[in-house]
Each structure stands twice: as C-alpha cells, then as structure tokens.
Motif scaffolding. Structure first.
Motif, short mmCIF file in Angstrom:
data_model
loop_
_atom_site.label_atom_id
_atom_site.label_comp_id
_atom_site.label_asym_id
_atom_site.label_seq_id
_atom_site.Cartn_x
_atom_site.Cartn_y
_atom_site.Cartn_z
N ALA A 1 0.93 -1.41 -0.06
CA ALA A 1 -0.05 -0.11 0.01
C ALA A 1 0.92 1.15 0.13
O ALA A 1 0.51 2.15 -0.75
N PRO A 2 2.02 1.25 0.71
CA PRO A 2 2.93 2.59 0.77
C PRO A 2 3.22 3.00 -0.75
O PRO A 2 3.49 4.25 -1.02
N GLY A 3 3.43 1.82 -1.31
CA GLY A 3 3.94 2.27 -2.89
C GLY A 3 2.86 2.62 -3.72
O GLY A 3 3.28 3.68 -4.51
N VAL A 4 1.57 2.43 -3.37
CA VAL A 4 0.64 2.68 -4.37
C VAL A 4 0.41 4.04 -3.80
O VAL A 4 -0.14 5.12 -4.49
N ALA A 5 0.49 4.27 -2.71
CA ALA A 5 -0.03 5.73 -2.03
C ALA A 5 1.19 6.69 -2.51
O ALA A 5 0.66 7.81 -3.04
N ARG A 6 2.38 6.35 -2.80
CA ARG A 6 3.07 7.20 -3.36
C ARG A 6 2.85 7.45 -4.82
O ARG A 6 2.97 8.59 -5.31
N GLU A 7 2.41 6.58 -5.40
CA GLU A 7 2.23 6.70 -7.03
C GLU A 7 0.94 7.54 -7.12
O GLU A 7 1.20 8.53 -8.09
N LEU A 8 -0.11 7.36 -6.16
CA LEU A 8 -0.89 8.14 -6.28
C LEU A 8 -0.69 9.81 -5.77
O LEU A 8 -1.21 10.88 -6.54
N VAL B 1 -12.87 17.69 -7.14
CA VAL B 1 -13.68 16.64 -7.40
C VAL B 1 -13.21 15.89 -8.76
O VAL B 1 -13.05 14.62 -8.82
N MET B 2 -12.87 16.77 -9.65
CA MET B 2 -12.18 16.17 -10.80
C MET B 2 -10.60 15.41 -10.68
O MET B 2 -10.58 14.35 -11.37
N LEU B 3 -9.72 16.11 -9.86
CA LEU B 3 -8.61 15.47 -9.55
C LEU B 3 -9.26 14.07 -8.79
O LEU B 3 -8.47 13.02 -8.86
N GLY B 4 -10.07 14.23 -7.70
CA GLY B 4 -10.49 12.80 -7.11
C GLY B 4 -10.91 11.72 -8.14
O GLY B 4 -10.64 10.49 -8.01
N GLN B 5 -11.55 11.92 -9.04
CA GLN B 5 -12.19 11.16 -10.17
C GLN B 5 -10.67 10.63 -10.74
O GLN B 5 -10.69 9.42 -11.20
N GLU B 6 -9.80 11.50 -11.18
CA GLU B 6 -8.48 10.99 -11.87
C GLU B 6 -7.70 9.92 -11.03
O GLU B 6 -7.36 8.76 -11.32
N VAL B 7 -7.64 10.47 -9.69
CA VAL B 7 -6.96 9.44 -8.63
C VAL B 7 -7.81 8.32 -8.27
O VAL B 7 -7.08 7.13 -8.25
N GLU B 8 -9.09 8.39 -8.42
CA GLU B 8 -9.93 7.25 -8.24
C GLU B 8 -9.65 6.23 -9.47
O GLU B 8 -9.63 4.91 -9.26
N ARG B 9 -9.41 6.51 -10.74
CA ARG B 9 -9.28 5.88 -11.76
C ARG B 9 -7.81 5.12 -11.69
O ARG B 9 -7.90 4.05 -11.68
N ALA B 10 -6.91 5.82 -11.10
CA ALA B 10 -5.56 5.12 -10.97
C ALA B 10 -5.67 4.42 -9.86
O ALA B 10 -4.95 3.27 -10.03
N LEU B 11 -6.31 4.54 -8.80
CA LEU B 11 -6.40 3.69 -7.51
C LEU B 11 -7.00 2.18 -8.02
O LEU B 11 -6.77 1.32 -7.76
N THR B 12 -8.24 2.39 -8.96
CA THR B 12 -8.79 1.21 -9.23
C THR B 12 -7.86 0.33 -10.11
O THR B 12 -7.75 -0.87 -9.79
N ALA B 13 -7.19 1.09 -10.98
CA ALA B 13 -5.94 0.06 -11.67
C ALA B 13 -5.07 -0.46 -10.92
O ALA B 13 -4.79 -1.80 -11.07
N GLY C 1 -18.98 -1.54 -4.22
CA GLY C 1 -17.74 -0.87 -4.17
C GLY C 1 -17.84 0.49 -3.91
O GLY C 1 -18.61 1.14 -3.80
N ARG C 2 -16.51 0.88 -4.09
CA ARG C 2 -16.40 2.44 -3.90
C ARG C 2 -17.16 3.26 -4.80
O ARG C 2 -17.27 2.94 -5.92
N PRO C 3 -18.00 4.20 -4.25
CA PRO C 3 -18.83 4.90 -5.28
C PRO C 3 -18.17 6.12 -5.92
O PRO C 3 -17.90 7.08 -5.36
N ALA C 4 -17.66 5.59 -7.19
CA ALA C 4 -16.59 6.45 -8.00
C ALA C 4 -17.12 7.78 -8.31
O ALA C 4 -16.40 8.96 -8.14
N ASP C 5 -18.40 8.07 -8.24
CA ASP C 5 -19.03 9.41 -8.81
C ASP C 5 -19.29 10.16 -7.29
O ASP C 5 -19.97 11.18 -7.32
N GLN C 6 -19.15 9.39 -6.13
CA GLN C 6 -19.66 10.15 -5.25
C GLN C 6 -18.56 9.54 -3.89
O GLN C 6 -19.24 9.06 -2.81
N LEU C 7 -17.54 9.99 -4.25
CA LEU C 7 -16.38 9.52 -3.15
C LEU C 7 -16.71 10.00 -1.71
O LEU C 7 -16.03 9.42 -0.76
#
Length: 232
Positions: A33-40, A73-85, A144-150
């Motif tokens: 998880a720490p590596g993923v957090a750094r990536e995000l 919010v738009m940044l949150g959406q971008e980070v959400e997509r990266a986290l999902t991947a 799962g995580r509500p991607a459009d309502q984080l």
C-alpha cells in the motif's frame, strides 16, 4: 440462543455484509500500500501541490484519494481511476483469501442468508478477486467504492444502505463484518449490527470503544457460528 457475541450477531442476521480488504482479502499483500500511495501522491502533486504535500503525509491509498477528492472533484475522479487500476493489479497477486473467509461466505450462503460485499475498494477489484478464487457464487451483490460520490465512502452509511436496497432487505436485519473503526461507524449510522474483525492486536480496544456488537480475531469464528446453527 447462542451466548457467544459473535455467534449471536452472526446467526441473528438475515443478511451478512462483508468488508473486503481484511475480512476477505489482504488487498495490498503483493503490491504494498505505501508504494501505491506514493504513486497516487505523485499524480496529486502534479495537479495540486498543496494537496500533494498533504497526501505525502499518509501511506494509505484510500486516504490519498480522500485528500484528492476534497481538493478537487475532478482530481478525485482521476485519482480514483488510478487507484482502481492499482487495486486490480494488486488483487491478482494478493495471495489466497483471508483464513476462514471462504468458510464464512459459504456458510452464510448455505444457511440461506443474503451475502454482499461492501467496500471502499473498487467493485472491479472485488469482483476480480472473487472470480479468481471461485467465490462469486456465494455473493449476491458487490457495492464497491462509489466512484462518482467519493464523499459517500464508509464511514458514511451509503454502501450498506445501497446493499440493503439492492437485496431488498431491511438494513436492521443485516450484520456487517468489518476490520476498521470506519466500518463500525458506517454500520451504526446505517442501523446495522457489526462484528469487528480484529486482525491486528490494537484493534480490540478501538472496536470496543466504537461499540462493536462482537469482536473476533479470526474469520473462522463467523463461519463456525453459522455452521453450528446449520448443524444444530
């Protein structure tokens, strides 16, 4: 009636809701998880330096996502997509399910209970892991995580209420099995019972202080309670 708190909570419920990371899967066992957090955090920093500095203070990918969403919010959406991947990559190498979780899922389904997974992880990674390990047949719904309502992630009650709605059950007939204080808070806010899975020693005190109905060190205890009812 059983006198053990775990057995009482598990067998009194018509519906079992399982958190994912912890009770079913150690999501970041193979991709820490720490590596993923750094990536995000690098992604956040590239768009918002102030939010990036705040994100750099945590090694929790979900917390980085919360920070990004709070900043924009738009940044949150971008980070959400990266986290999902990243989560989908992670569950592919996460190893086997949490000990006792397969028995718990199977016993819940075989005793005629509704079973759903409610998670702050993406629904895509939950489905991928369940499919990979042949567990999807035991789970009726995945929320799962509500991607459009984080902002609606646990500890908000939304995921639990959504699961109850999809299953067409009253939330008061549900018990959540979760491994965090936010799970307990979400269950209380929704009106569900909650079993705290204390997979780390310090969680016992935190769960007791948060008002968990029952606390267990092992997912097998949930399975044994349901199997015991079945064999009674």
């Amino acid at each position: 009636m059983p006198t053990d708190p775990v057995a009482t909570a598990a067998t009194s419920a018509d519906t079992l809701l399982f958190d994912f990371d912890g009770p079913i899967c150690n999501v970041f066992a193979g991709v820490p998880a720490p590596g993923v957090a750094r990536e995000l955090t690098r992604l956040v920093t590239s768009k918002d330096e102030a939010a990036g500095r705040k994100a750099a203070e945590t090694d929790d990918p979900i917390e980085v996502l919360r920070i990004a969403d709070a900043a924009d919010v738009m940044l949150g959406q971008e980070v959400e997509r990266a986290l999902t991947a990243a989560e989908i990559r992670a569950v592919a190498v996460a190893g086997p399910p949490t000990p006792g979780s397969v028995d718990a899922l199977r016993a819940a389904a075989e005793t005629g209970r509704n079973v759903a997974v409610v998670s702050n992880n993406s629904g895509e990674c939950v489905a991928a892991f369940l499919d990979r390990h042949g567990l999807r047949k035991y789970v009726v719904e995945i929320v799962g995580r509500p991607a459009d309502q984080l902002h609606q992630m646990k500890p908000e009650p939304y995921p639990l209420l959504q699961a109850a709605s999809l299953l067409d059950v009253d939330i008061s007939t549900c018990v959540l099995v979760g491994d965090s204080v936010t799970d307990i808070q979400a269950a209380h806010a929704a009106g569900a019972d909650v079993i705290g899975y204390a997979n780390k020693p310090h969680k016992h005190e935190a769960f007791a202080a948060s008002g968990a109905s029952a606390i267990t060190d092992h997912m097998q205890a949930v399975a044994d309670a349901l199997i015991g009812e079945q064999n009674a």
